[in-house]
Motif scaffolding. Sequence first.
Motif, mmCIF file in Angstrom:
data_model
loop_
_atom_site.group_PDB
_atom_site.id
_atom_site.type_symbol
_atom_site.label_atom_id
_atom_site.label_comp_id
_atom_site.label_asym_id
_atom_site.label_seq_id
_atom_site.Cartn_x
_atom_site.Cartn_y
_atom_site.Cartn_z
ATOM 1 N N GLU A 121 51.230 38.507 42.171
ATOM 2 C CA GLU A 121 50.539 37.511 41.360
ATOM 3 C C GLU A 121 49.618 36.686 42.255
ATOM 4 O OE1 GLU A 121 54.385 36.825 38.400
ATOM 5 O OE2 GLU A 121 54.142 35.677 40.266
ATOM 6 N N ALA A 122 48.418 36.419 41.760
ATOM 7 C CA ALA A 122 47.465 35.598 42.507
ATOM 8 C C ALA A 122 46.748 34.669 41.534
ATOM 9 C CB ALA A 122 46.452 36.479 43.240
ATOM 10 N N HIS A 123 46.331 33.501 42.047
ATOM 11 C CA HIS A 123 45.585 32.577 41.208
ATOM 12 C C HIS A 123 44.270 33.199 40.764
ATOM 13 C CE1 HIS A 123 48.255 29.607 43.220
ATOM 14 N NE2 HIS A 123 48.148 28.967 42.089
ATOM 15 N N LEU A 124 43.852 32.851 39.555
ATOM 16 C CA LEU A 124 42.528 33.234 39.097
ATOM 17 C C LEU A 124 41.475 32.581 40.000
ATOM 18 C CD1 LEU A 124 43.165 32.813 35.273
ATOM 19 C CD2 LEU A 124 42.696 34.983 36.437
ATOM 20 N N PRO A 125 40.269 33.173 40.090
ATOM 21 C CA PRO A 125 39.264 32.650 41.028
ATOM 22 C C PRO A 125 38.922 31.181 40.843
ATOM 23 C CG PRO A 125 38.608 34.804 40.206
ATOM 24 C CD PRO A 125 39.815 34.393 39.406
ATOM 25 N N ASP A 126 38.997 30.680 39.598
ATOM 26 C CA ASP A 126 38.612 29.283 39.350
ATOM 27 C C ASP A 126 39.802 28.328 39.327
ATOM 28 O OD1 ASP A 126 39.702 30.352 37.064
ATOM 29 O OD2 ASP A 126 38.262 29.445 35.683
ATOM 30 N N VAL A 127 40.983 28.813 39.706
ATOM 31 C CA VAL A 127 42.184 27.969 39.741
ATOM 32 C C VAL A 127 42.458 27.576 41.192
ATOM 33 C CG1 VAL A 127 44.662 27.863 39.299
ATOM 34 C CG2 VAL A 127 43.146 29.029 37.678
ATOM 35 N N PRO A 128 42.585 26.283 41.490
ATOM 36 C CA PRO A 128 42.830 25.854 42.880
ATOM 37 C C PRO A 128 44.130 26.443 43.429
ATOM 38 C CG PRO A 128 42.189 23.990 41.513
ATOM 39 C CD PRO A 128 42.434 25.135 40.578
ATOM 40 N N ASP A 129 44.069 26.891 44.665
ATOM 41 C CA ASP A 129 45.227 27.409 45.384
ATOM 42 C C ASP A 129 45.500 26.450 46.534
ATOM 43 O OD1 ASP A 129 46.896 28.767 47.254
ATOM 44 O OD2 ASP A 129 46.306 30.689 46.415
ATOM 45 N N PRO A 130 46.719 25.851 46.618
ATOM 46 C CA PRO A 130 46.979 24.841 47.648
ATOM 47 C C PRO A 130 47.022 25.394 49.063
ATOM 48 C CG PRO A 130 48.992 25.391 46.460
ATOM 49 C CD PRO A 130 47.863 26.059 45.736
#
Length: 223
Positions: A121-130
């Motif tokens: 699972e990975a964040h969508l491109p426009d979702v901030p990743d900490p």
Amino acid sequence: MDQCTIKVLKTGTEYTPELLQVFYNDLMMENFSEEEREPLHEWEGMLRGEKEPGLELRLMLDSHGKVLAGAAIESYGPKAVLLTYLVVSKENRRKGLGTLLCQDLIKETRAKPEPPTIYLEAHLPDVPDPVMPSKSRLLFYSSLGFKTLPVPYTAPALEPDLPNIAGLQLLVYSPNEGLRTSDAATFLKTYWDACYSESTEDLDTMVRWLEGKGEWAPLDSPC
């Protein structure tokens, strides 16, 4: 950098609780929110074989035994594993340690007589990743051969009373020729069954999407 080794903690084998505690406290708690972080007691139960699924932790240690990086892999039947976490300590990033851990996992997977599909699972491109910019993370996994399964993805809750996790996409590394939709649906059902979501509405939506795609799932570039 000093010579590094990979220490494997695996369901059904003896493991060092102190090493697990250090990895969890120093890397997991520092880099993942409570919502995203698998509880330590769940991992302990998996390693003891008291809980499903099977768990494998690959920890990269320096010559002094310090944990520099780690990966957590859960097994969901003979055809699927889920790379749930890949984390590198802040002072050791951009040194290729995450790449080495992933390459080691892929090499071992491909060597099996019937290699399973690797999901993550990975964040969508426009979702901030900490931890790492989302687009950079997607480029990283793309360089290793991962593709996006463009299902409308939601991850199940990791503990009771926590919400399902939105803002993610499902990436796939298939050592075989493509991915059967039936295998992807089986993985999702097994994964959700092992977690704590009270409602299966999101799961049902994903399974219906897969059923509408025929025998083979479409796979796209992550970025």
